[in-house]
Design an enzyme around this catalytic site. Sequence first.
Site, PDB file in Angstrom:
ATOM      1  N   CYS A 113     -16.270   1.697   0.440  1.00 38.29           N
ATOM      2  CA  CYS A 113     -15.118   0.842   0.763  1.00 38.29           C
ATOM      3  C   CYS A 113     -14.748   0.901   2.239  1.00 38.29           C
ATOM      4  O   CYS A 113     -14.103  -0.001   2.749  1.00 38.29           O
ATOM      5  CB  CYS A 113     -13.929   1.217  -0.113  1.00 38.29           C
ATOM      6  SG  CYS A 113     -13.335   2.903   0.118  1.00 38.29           S
ATOM      7  N   HIS A 168      -7.316   0.984  -6.510  1.00 37.21           N
ATOM      8  CA  HIS A 168      -7.543   0.080  -5.376  1.00 37.21           C
ATOM      9  C   HIS A 168      -8.228  -1.179  -5.929  1.00 37.21           C
ATOM     10  O   HIS A 168      -9.394  -1.458  -5.645  1.00 37.21           O
ATOM     11  CB  HIS A 168      -8.423   0.791  -4.343  1.00 37.21           C
ATOM     12  CG  HIS A 168      -8.387   0.174  -2.979  1.00 37.21           C
ATOM     13  ND1 HIS A 168      -7.620  -0.933  -2.674  1.00 37.21           N
ATOM     14  CD2 HIS A 168      -9.036   0.507  -1.821  1.00 37.21           C
ATOM     15  CE1 HIS A 168      -7.790  -1.235  -1.400  1.00 37.21           C
ATOM     16  NE2 HIS A 168      -8.640  -0.392  -0.864  1.00 37.21           N
ATOM     17  N   GLN A 177     -10.065  -3.802  -3.708  1.00 33.94           N
ATOM     18  CA  GLN A 177     -11.346  -3.317  -3.199  1.00 33.94           C
ATOM     19  C   GLN A 177     -12.447  -3.449  -4.252  1.00 33.94           C
ATOM     20  O   GLN A 177     -13.554  -3.899  -3.961  1.00 33.94           O
ATOM     21  CB  GLN A 177     -11.222  -1.848  -2.774  1.00 33.94           C
ATOM     22  CG  GLN A 177     -12.519  -1.240  -2.308  1.00 33.94           C
ATOM     23  CD  GLN A 177     -12.956  -1.755  -0.942  1.00 33.94           C
ATOM     24  OE1 GLN A 177     -12.185  -1.726   0.002  1.00 33.94           O
ATOM     25  NE2 GLN A 177     -14.191  -2.233  -0.834  1.00 33.94           N
ATOM     26  N   ASP A 213     -17.046   7.390  -1.581  1.00 29.81           N
ATOM     27  CA  ASP A 213     -15.802   7.251  -0.809  1.00 29.81           C
ATOM     28  C   ASP A 213     -15.536   8.599  -0.139  1.00 29.81           C
ATOM     29  O   ASP A 213     -16.190   9.607  -0.463  1.00 29.81           O
ATOM     30  CB  ASP A 213     -14.654   6.881  -1.780  1.00 29.81           C
ATOM     31  CG  ASP A 213     -13.344   6.527  -1.082  1.00 29.81           C
ATOM     32  OD1 ASP A 213     -13.345   6.348   0.156  1.00 29.81           O
ATOM     33  OD2 ASP A 213     -12.312   6.450  -1.778  1.00 29.81           O
ATOM     34  N   ARG A 225       0.885  -1.187   0.000  1.00 30.77           N
ATOM     35  CA  ARG A 225       0.000   0.000   0.000  1.00 30.77           C
ATOM     36  C   ARG A 225       0.909   1.218   0.000  1.00 30.77           C
ATOM     37  O   ARG A 225       1.719   1.407   0.913  1.00 30.77           O
ATOM     38  CB  ARG A 225      -0.893  -0.016   1.236  1.00 30.77           C
ATOM     39  CG  ARG A 225      -1.633   1.289   1.438  1.00 30.77           C
ATOM     40  CD  ARG A 225      -2.768   1.171   2.428  1.00 30.77           C
ATOM     41  NE  ARG A 225      -3.908   0.517   1.806  1.00 30.77           N
ATOM     42  CZ  ARG A 225      -5.155   0.575   2.292  1.00 30.77           C
ATOM     43  NH1 ARG A 225      -5.415   1.235   3.405  1.00 30.77           N
ATOM     44  NH2 ARG A 225      -6.149  -0.026   1.673  1.00 30.77           N
ATOM     45  N   ARG A 252     -13.731  -8.512   1.176  1.00 35.13           N
ATOM     46  CA  ARG A 252     -12.310  -8.233   0.992  1.00 35.13           C
ATOM     47  C   ARG A 252     -11.497  -9.500   1.262  1.00 35.13           C
ATOM     48  O   ARG A 252     -10.590  -9.843   0.505  1.00 35.13           O
ATOM     49  CB  ARG A 252     -11.835  -7.116   1.944  1.00 35.13           C
ATOM     50  CG  ARG A 252     -12.438  -5.746   1.716  1.00 35.13           C
ATOM     51  CD  ARG A 252     -12.077  -5.162   0.362  1.00 35.13           C
ATOM     52  NE  ARG A 252     -10.650  -5.161   0.098  1.00 35.13           N
ATOM     53  CZ  ARG A 252      -9.796  -4.246   0.552  1.00 35.13           C
ATOM     54  NH1 ARG A 252     -10.227  -3.232   1.264  1.00 35.13           N
ATOM     55  NH2 ARG A 252      -8.502  -4.303   0.246  1.00 35.13           N
TER      56      ARG A 252
HETATM   57  N1  NVA Z   1      -9.751   6.769  -1.400  1.00 31.32           N
HETATM   58  C1  NVA Z   1      -9.439   6.273  -0.075  1.00 31.32           C
HETATM   59  C2  NVA Z   1      -9.682   4.806   0.007  1.00 31.32           C
HETATM   60  C3  NVA Z   1      -9.416   4.210   1.358  1.00 31.32           C
HETATM   61  C4  NVA Z   1      -9.641   2.753   1.416  1.00 31.32           C
HETATM   62  C5  NVA Z   1      -7.994   6.602   0.241  1.00 31.32           C
HETATM   63  O1  NVA Z   1      -7.134   6.427  -0.629  1.00 31.32           O
HETATM   64  O2  NVA Z   1      -7.727   7.048   1.358  1.00 31.32           O
HETATM   65  N1   CP Z   2     -11.274  -0.160   2.234  1.00 28.40           N
HETATM   66  C1   CP Z   2     -10.024  -0.230   2.667  1.00 28.40           C
HETATM   67  O1   CP Z   2      -9.068  -0.397   1.914  1.00 28.40           O
HETATM   68  O2   CP Z   2      -9.916  -0.111   4.015  1.00 28.40           O
HETATM   69  P1   CP Z   2      -8.580   0.032   4.827  1.00 28.40           P
HETATM   70  O3   CP Z   2      -7.987   1.389   4.530  1.00 28.40           O
HETATM   71  O4   CP Z   2      -8.993  -0.089   6.266  1.00 28.40           O
HETATM   72  O5   CP Z   2      -7.637  -1.059   4.413  1.00 28.40           O
END
Ligand code: NVA
Ligand code: CP
Length: 300
Positions: free
Chosen positions: A258, A127, A130, A218, A100, A286
């Site tokens: 998500c 993502h 997801q 989101d 990540r 997930r």
């Molecule tokens: N768009 C959000 C998704 C989190 C799972 C982020 O990147 O923070």
């Molecule tokens: N939806 C998602 O990716 O959640 P987290 O940021 O908790 O991993």
Amino acid sequence: MAKHFMRIRDLGVDGAWQMLRRAKEMKDTRFRGHCMDGKVAALIFEKASTRTRMSFELAVRHLGGSTVFMTPNESQLGRSEPLRDTARVLSRYVDCLIVRTFGQERLDELAAYGSIPVVNALTDQGHPCQIMADLLTIYERTPDFSKLRIAWIGDGNNMADSWIEAASVFPFELTIASPEGYEPSRALIDEAVKAGANISLSHDPFEAARGANYVNTDVWASMGQESEQIERMKAFKKFCVDSALMATAAPDAKFLHCLPAHRGEEVTEEVIEGPASIVWDEAENRMHVQTAILEWVFSN
Ligand code: NVA
Ligand code: CP
């Protein structure tokens, strides 16, 4: 050649459907396998996570493997050691990197210099894990995607990008509404449309939600955009998924997010806690999708 899971479109149409069906089968049978027996996955997380970290940790265990977890704060990554060096060293210790990070180019560098599979656990540009879980959640309710309209309400962010890619692989219609200046990448949309995606863009959330079977949103400020929170709150104030917006969707429309969600910003308490919300199934999925992704990565 290591097999990476970077983007949904890399799977191709057959591969993507196969992964969805496999994830469903794994969920239904509470699958426990052996394709990672004796294998170790390193989770390199440069951003926070609850669902992605836990579901990957569990998916690896379900396949017989184990994990190690690494963040920039407690490693040399936070002291500017080049990613390419990290990739080469870790490739000699473990069997897979689940990453990540910020820019997609960071993932590409790990894949280019390492010799083991790299899995995209979220970048600024996508993502995919997801969206595969979201698609599984949809598939469980409406297996025929060809009559589906899915609405994306809000930021043209990493989630929107992966939805756009998914629309070039799966036959649903994607309607997107974002505030001006926060639209998803034009190049990505053009590319998806060229590959057959049915996507429409607007700046009106009601237009995008009209007749939609699934309404998806989101956070307004993603991880790494915290300093933009105040200006984004202003720009996005008409983009809250509330009961009025859900009422313009199809009669039995469902709500996806998500998570983590900011109640009172992108979604109201009433919608996320209401009967249309399927966010807990989505979060559960997930784990089943990660198991299918890892099995795919370690299959020939
Ligand atoms: N768009 C959000 C998704 C989190 C799972 C982020 O990147 O923070
Ligand atoms: N939806 C998602 O990716 O959640 P987290 O940021 O908790 O991993």
